[in-house]
Motif scaffolding. Sequence first.
Motif, PDB file in Angstrom:
ATOM      1  N   ALA A 152     -25.249-105.949   3.850  1.00 26.70           N
ATOM      2  CA  ALA A 152     -25.619-104.323   4.710  1.00 26.70           C
ATOM      3  C   ALA A 152     -27.257-104.035   4.150  1.00 26.70           C
ATOM      4  N   ALA A 153     -27.603-104.305   3.080  1.00 23.04           N
ATOM      5  CA  ALA A 153     -28.169-104.247   2.394  1.00 23.04           C
ATOM      6  C   ALA A 153     -29.506-105.434   2.965  1.00 23.04           C
ATOM      7  N   ARG A 154     -29.339-106.779   2.891  1.00 18.99           N
ATOM      8  CA  ARG A 154     -29.857-108.010   3.096  1.00 18.99           C
ATOM      9  C   ARG A 154     -30.642-107.444   5.112  1.00 18.99           C
ATOM     10  N   MET A 155     -29.371-106.821   5.260  1.00 18.19           N
ATOM     11  CA  MET A 155     -30.050-106.462   6.962  1.00 18.19           C
ATOM     12  C   MET A 155     -31.356-106.186   6.955  1.00 18.19           C
ATOM     13  N   ARG A 156     -30.445-104.686   6.065  1.00 23.08           N
ATOM     14  CA  ARG A 156     -31.609-103.108   6.412  1.00 23.08           C
ATOM     15  C   ARG A 156     -32.887-103.052   5.697  1.00 23.08           C
ATOM     16  N   ASN A 157     -33.062-105.021   4.918  1.00 26.59           N
ATOM     17  CA  ASN A 157     -34.198-104.663   4.203  1.00 26.59           C
ATOM     18  C   ASN A 157     -35.224-106.241   5.357  1.00 26.59           C
ATOM     19  N   LEU A 158     -34.501-106.855   6.958  1.00 32.00           N
ATOM     20  CA  LEU A 158     -34.950-107.776   7.377  1.00 32.00           C
ATOM     21  C   LEU A 158     -35.380-106.654   8.181  1.00 32.00           C
TER      22      LEU A 158
ATOM     23  N   ILE B 117     -42.955-115.894  11.467  1.00 35.42           N
ATOM     24  CA  ILE B 117     -42.083-114.901  11.477  1.00 35.42           C
ATOM     25  C   ILE B 117     -40.390-115.813  11.464  1.00 35.42           C
ATOM     26  N   PHE B 118     -39.357-115.386  10.622  1.00 33.38           N
ATOM     27  CA  PHE B 118     -38.525-116.006  10.002  1.00 33.38           C
ATOM     28  C   PHE B 118     -37.856-117.956   9.781  1.00 33.38           C
ATOM     29  N   GLN B 119     -38.997-118.175   9.246  1.00 29.13           N
ATOM     30  CA  GLN B 119     -39.757-119.126   8.235  1.00 29.13           C
ATOM     31  C   GLN B 119     -39.483-118.844   6.792  1.00 29.13           C
ATOM     32  N   ARG B 120     -38.244-119.483   6.363  1.00 34.03           N
ATOM     33  CA  ARG B 120     -38.436-119.728   4.824  1.00 34.03           C
ATOM     34  C   ARG B 120     -38.488-121.380   4.509  1.00 34.03           C
ATOM     35  N   LEU B 121     -38.269-121.421   3.221  1.00 30.66           N
ATOM     36  CA  LEU B 121     -38.565-122.942   2.203  1.00 30.66           C
ATOM     37  C   LEU B 121     -37.194-122.823   1.527  1.00 30.66           C
ATOM     38  N   HIS B 122     -36.755-121.899   1.257  1.00 28.80           N
ATOM     39  CA  HIS B 122     -35.977-121.315   0.614  1.00 28.80           C
ATOM     40  C   HIS B 122     -34.406-120.840   0.569  1.00 28.80           C
ATOM     41  N   SER B 123     -33.721-121.499   0.220  1.00 30.13           N
ATOM     42  CA  SER B 123     -31.848-120.787   1.042  1.00 30.13           C
ATOM     43  C   SER B 123     -31.668-118.993  -0.599  1.00 30.13           C
ATOM     44  N   ASP B 124     -30.837-118.538   0.338  1.00 31.03           N
ATOM     45  CA  ASP B 124     -30.657-117.249   0.150  1.00 31.03           C
ATOM     46  C   ASP B 124     -30.495-116.808  -1.845  1.00 31.03           C
TER      47      ASP B 124
ATOM     48  N   GLY C 253     -37.933-113.990   5.021  1.00 25.76           N
ATOM     49  CA  GLY C 253     -38.945-114.529   6.218  1.00 25.76           C
ATOM     50  C   GLY C 253     -39.907-113.974   6.573  1.00 25.76           C
ATOM     51  N   ILE C 254     -40.332-112.660   6.176  1.00 22.37           N
ATOM     52  CA  ILE C 254     -40.824-111.989   7.416  1.00 22.37           C
ATOM     53  C   ILE C 254     -42.529-111.906   6.845  1.00 22.37           C
ATOM     54  N   GLY C 255     -42.364-111.721   5.345  1.00 20.96           N
ATOM     55  CA  GLY C 255     -43.569-111.480   4.600  1.00 20.96           C
ATOM     56  C   GLY C 255     -44.910-111.700   4.820  1.00 20.96           C
TER      57      GLY C 255
END
Length: 443
Positions: free
Chosen positions: A255-261, A389-396, A403-405
């Motif tokens: 839930a915290a990860r979704m809040r950050n998103l 946006i939403f593009q990341r080079l690494h897993s969680d 992937g938004i910063g």
Amino acid sequence: MIKAKIHEREKERLALLQSYSILDTLPEKDYDNLTKLAAEICQTPISLITLLDDKRQWFKSHYGLEVSETPIEDAFCAHAITGNDPIFITKDAREDNRFHKNPLVTGEPNIVFYAGIPLKNANGLPLGTLCVIDDKPRTLTESQKESLNVLSEQVINLLELRKNKLELERAHKKLKKFSKKLERKVFQRTNQLEIKTIKLELINNDLESFNHICSHDLQEPLRKIQMFISQVSDTEFDNLSEEGKHKLERIDLSAARMRNLIQDLLAYGSTETIDNSLTTVSLKKLVDEVKDVLSEELKEHKTVLRVQKDCEITVRPIQFKQLLFNLFTNAIKFSKREDKPVIKVSGKIVEGSDYPELELAEEKRYSRILVSDNGIGFDQKYERKVFEIFQRLHSDEEYQGTGIGLAIVKRIITTHNGQIRVESSLGNGATFEIFIPLADQAI
């Protein structure tokens, strides 16, 4: 054995199920955590998240069971979704004429006890169930039933969040495709001023979509998830095993990860709407203000952050501080474990004509800002991808994030009519090069 009735709104139900694009997807930890927690709370060896199409029941998560689907005619869940009870319970399937000859009763997994809660959307259409199964008779306490209901609500919230994310990605791709097509046509018929106007209109449409999704469609189910987590923690936490407590904590982290998103999405959308006044300020002044905000994080990671050379920049201060904040936190996040992070910032005034490879106005002056770090870096072939946006080079598991910063960084540069590029290689850090029009030459 009695076959379950077909749901009275079966065609509509199947269409709804297809809209989630969830069938035959890979396992996901968030769903697996819920089935593990359900089995732990109800003290059963098996717990499933089932989704029923017209021929089978497919398991999005199957705790304590090896198979991933069974025929719908054998499915206890098919009975659960057509009934009116909030929870469908069979204490001993061997004595129930609906199931006593069922192959799932007479053979593996030898179902005796079954309890399933239909997974219904806001309009009451069932997609499947969250169920617990045992090979011996048992009953559930009222507390266990309530907890199972809370977990079923969380399954629905996860499904809705998935659907919203897919719709957002499709809308973004469609908008991007439309934007490129429209831009080509407009470019042939209009001057640069008209092109900029069209781009701003497209950005505003994009912004409205993001704001709507972030302000309502994503935040509302997240609030419910957090409420349900709190309820389970208050009423059931002491009754859980250590493993059960761990799983509940994992759900809270999800839930915290979704809040950050959501917060990053709101920040991404707000770059067009806040702090519209351009101001000429010292680059070092803005860096120092961001440094104060990040003081605890910089101290925790023993980060060296210094401005090697100052210059004036003409920016929207709140937005540009957000840009610097994102670049600095990115550098800390992707630092090498064996080295303390070092971030260097420098600026100078340059002529647009000095950089013919970029889309800079030759007659204008620009503030050229360099932000470099000594982190893990990345392959230069991903230069464009890191700003999407939403593009990341690494897993969680490697590095957490949404992937938004850097997409926010790119959008802020765009609103300033500037340019950004990055040079990097694996193991050698990254250097971001930013060009912002100086003084009254900006937007």
